[in-house]
Design an enzyme around this catalytic site. Structure first.
Site, mmCIF file in Angstrom:
data_model
loop_
_atom_site.group_PDB
_atom_site.id
_atom_site.type_symbol
_atom_site.label_atom_id
_atom_site.label_comp_id
_atom_site.label_asym_id
_atom_site.label_seq_id
_atom_site.Cartn_x
_atom_site.Cartn_y
_atom_site.Cartn_z
ATOM 1 N N LYS A 1 11.204 -15.936 -6.197
ATOM 2 C CA LYS A 1 11.146 -14.823 -7.161
ATOM 3 C C LYS A 1 10.488 -13.580 -6.532
ATOM 4 C CE LYS A 1 7.993 -14.500 -10.345
ATOM 5 N NZ LYS A 1 7.057 -14.631 -11.469
ATOM 6 N N LYS B 1 -0.301 -21.126 -9.821
ATOM 7 C CA LYS B 1 -1.516 -20.299 -9.658
ATOM 8 C C LYS B 1 -2.659 -21.120 -9.092
ATOM 9 C CE LYS B 1 -0.660 -16.300 -12.406
ATOM 10 N NZ LYS B 1 -0.839 -15.631 -13.702
ATOM 11 N N LYS C 1 4.842 -9.437 -7.612
ATOM 12 C CA LYS C 1 3.831 -8.429 -7.282
ATOM 13 C C LYS C 1 2.904 -8.928 -6.185
ATOM 14 C CE LYS C 1 3.131 -7.692 -12.096
ATOM 15 N NZ LYS C 1 2.271 -7.826 -13.229
HETATM 16 P P1 TYM Z 1 4.125 -10.606 -15.814
HETATM 17 O O1 TYM Z 1 3.111 -9.526 -15.884
HETATM 18 O O2 TYM Z 1 4.047 -11.577 -14.681
HETATM 19 O O3 TYM Z 1 5.566 -10.007 -15.814
HETATM 20 C C1 TYM Z 1 5.964 -9.036 -16.785
HETATM 21 C C2 TYM Z 1 7.414 -9.251 -17.143
HETATM 22 O O4 TYM Z 1 8.241 -9.136 -15.975
HETATM 23 C C3 TYM Z 1 9.089 -10.278 -15.871
HETATM 24 N N1 TYM Z 1 9.316 -10.561 -14.446
HETATM 25 C C4 TYM Z 1 10.525 -10.663 -13.881
HETATM 26 N N2 TYM Z 1 11.764 -10.558 -14.384
HETATM 27 C C5 TYM Z 1 12.805 -10.690 -13.527
HETATM 28 N N3 TYM Z 1 12.659 -10.941 -12.202
HETATM 29 C C6 TYM Z 1 11.432 -11.054 -11.644
HETATM 30 N N4 TYM Z 1 11.308 -11.273 -10.344
HETATM 31 C C7 TYM Z 1 10.295 -10.920 -12.501
HETATM 32 N N5 TYM Z 1 8.953 -10.960 -12.290
HETATM 33 C C8 TYM Z 1 8.378 -10.751 -13.499
HETATM 34 C C9 TYM Z 1 8.332 -11.395 -16.565
HETATM 35 O O5 TYM Z 1 9.197 -12.426 -16.987
HETATM 36 C C10 TYM Z 1 7.700 -10.653 -17.723
HETATM 37 O O6 TYM Z 1 8.594 -10.538 -18.798
HETATM 38 N N6 TYM Z 1 2.455 -13.909 -19.116
HETATM 39 C C11 TYM Z 1 3.163 -12.669 -18.983
HETATM 40 C C12 TYM Z 1 2.555 -11.512 -19.750
HETATM 41 C C13 TYM Z 1 2.345 -11.763 -21.203
HETATM 42 C C14 TYM Z 1 3.345 -11.724 -22.211
HETATM 43 C C15 TYM Z 1 2.672 -11.983 -23.436
HETATM 44 C C16 TYM Z 1 4.723 -11.529 -22.181
HETATM 45 C C17 TYM Z 1 1.147 -12.009 -21.801
HETATM 46 N N7 TYM Z 1 1.349 -12.143 -23.154
HETATM 47 C C18 TYM Z 1 3.349 -12.039 -24.628
HETATM 48 C C19 TYM Z 1 5.406 -11.583 -23.389
HETATM 49 C C20 TYM Z 1 4.720 -11.838 -24.608
HETATM 50 C C21 TYM Z 1 3.171 -12.294 -17.519
HETATM 51 O O7 TYM Z 1 2.320 -12.659 -16.768
HETATM 52 O O8 TYM Z 1 4.135 -11.417 -17.190
#
Ligand code: TYM
Length: 334
Positions: A197, A115, A200
């Site tokens: 990966k 980031k 978004k």
């Molecule tokens: P975020 O918002 O980036 O992504 C949400 C969830 O989607 C999964 N993910 C993927 N899985 C498979 N392939 C991909 N290309 C892919 N891109 C994203 C992520 O692994 C995630 O599970 N930090 C976290 C949000 C968060 C969170 C938490 C998660 C904040 N607090 C507590 C679990 C528990 C995040 O930015 O996810």
């Protein structure tokens, strides 16, 4: 004796439009696991402002995301679906845990480094302490299991380290959480560069399938997906593009590698890509339709937001009060 259900926590950021990666790596598993656990599904809007956001867009996206959780099949009566910013205990516990987390640990986080590279003009302290807030999210609910994609594993590890450190000083305050990684779809890759990966924030719209994409767009993106010059549908290291499409297909249909290889034995890439696209469409279409009708029911969504926010705050505050007492803050006068 009836055993109380174990607790599950997970969340997603309300930034950008959700991709098939978010669905396959997380949301799909949330739905599958939701009957077995006491579940908390959070829209993590506090995390979102580590990157500059337009206020009205963030508010809209947060609501769309919460709607999508329900549209994907999470029952908001059985599961607690809420906004992180409505539960102040997240930020309060994060502050305390900041004091139990080392700079060196946070410096090692690969997502922080990524980031920083992407947002060189805004390397703020929130970006650095982001994993501590995530630890607070998880630990507030004494979570046993956290379903996430592979990219969140490092954050889960630091959460466990912080919890163990805190427990080592003050006794058994926090449950030590385990990550839940699904059998397929835990790391969906870009359709245009299968070594990267699916994300978004990818600038190339053909690299990602968005949950809002219409059927024609989904099929077109699958057809254009980058693959190798061969013609066999086999799961092999030298075929990252085909492996990725197979992962998507497996995540959508629940089939195994062997089943998919058998199903497409002797068939070409064109036919396979079409089948992947159709499998995605058949999963996304009903979710999009439910989201559309939910969005119209403002009063219903508002009541969910209010009730679940209050429930989450009540439970989170129990842990927070315990932690505050442990570290030595004065008792509240009732
Ligand atoms: P975020 O918002 O980036 O992504 C949400 C969830 O989607 C999964 N993910 C993927 N899985 C498979 N392939 C991909 N290309 C892919 N891109 C994203 C992520 O692994 C995630 O599970 N930090 C976290 C949000 C968060 C969170 C938490 C998660 C904040 N607090 C507590 C679990 C528990 C995040 O930015 O996810």
């Amino acid at each position: 004796m009836i055993q109380d259900k174990k607790t599950l926590f997970s969340g997603m950021q309300a930034t950008g439009t959700l991709t098939l990666g978010n669905f396959a790596g997380a949301l799909k598993n949330w739905v599958t696991l939701s009957d077995q656990y006491e579940c908390f599904y959070c829209v993590v809007d506090l995390h979102s402002i580590t990157v500059r956001q337009d206020p009205s867009t963030l508010r809209k996206r947060a609501r769309d995301l919460l709607t999508l959780y329900i549209a994907a099949g999470l029952d908001p009566v059985k599961n607690c679906i809420y906004y992180q910013s409505h539960v102040s205990a997240h930020a309060e516990l994060a502050w305390i845990l900041n004091c139990f987390t080392y700079m060196g640990e946070l410096n090692r986080m690969t997502q922080y480094k990524d980031k920083c590279a992407k947002h060189a003009d805004n390397i703020n302290a929130g970006l650095f302490t982001y994993p501590v807030l995530m630890a607070a999210d998880i630990l507030l609910f004494q979570s046993d299991v956290v379903p996430v994609g592979i990219d969140q594993m490092q954050h889960l590890e630091i959460t466990r380290d912080i919890a163990q450190r805190f427990n080592g000083i003050y006794g058994e305050v926090f449950t030590i959480p385990e990550a839940y990684i699904g059998k397929s779809g835990a790391k969906i890759m870009s359709l245009q560069d299968p070594t990267k990966k699916m994300s978004k924030s990818d600038e190339n719209p053909n690299a990602s399938i968005y949950l809002t994409d219409d059927p024609d767009t989904v099929i077109r993106k699958c057809k254009r997906a980058v693959t190798d010059s061969g013609n066999e549908i086999v799961y092999r290291e030298d075929k990252p593009g085909i492996c990725n499409l197979m992962d998507i297909y497996m995540a959508m249909t629940g089939r195994s590698v062997a089943e998919v290889e058998r199903e497409f034995d002797g068939k070409g890439y064109g036919e396979f890509k079409m089948a992947v696209g159709e499998a995605v469409v058949s999963v996304l279409r009903p979710i999009q339709e439910r989201a559309e009708s939910l969005r119209k029911d403002k009063a219903y969504l508002d009541s969910i937001i209010k009730e679940n926010g209050e429930k989450a705050a009540y439970i989170a505050n129990k842990t927070l009060r315990k932690v505050q007492r442990k570290v030595g803050f004065p008792d509240r006068i009732r």
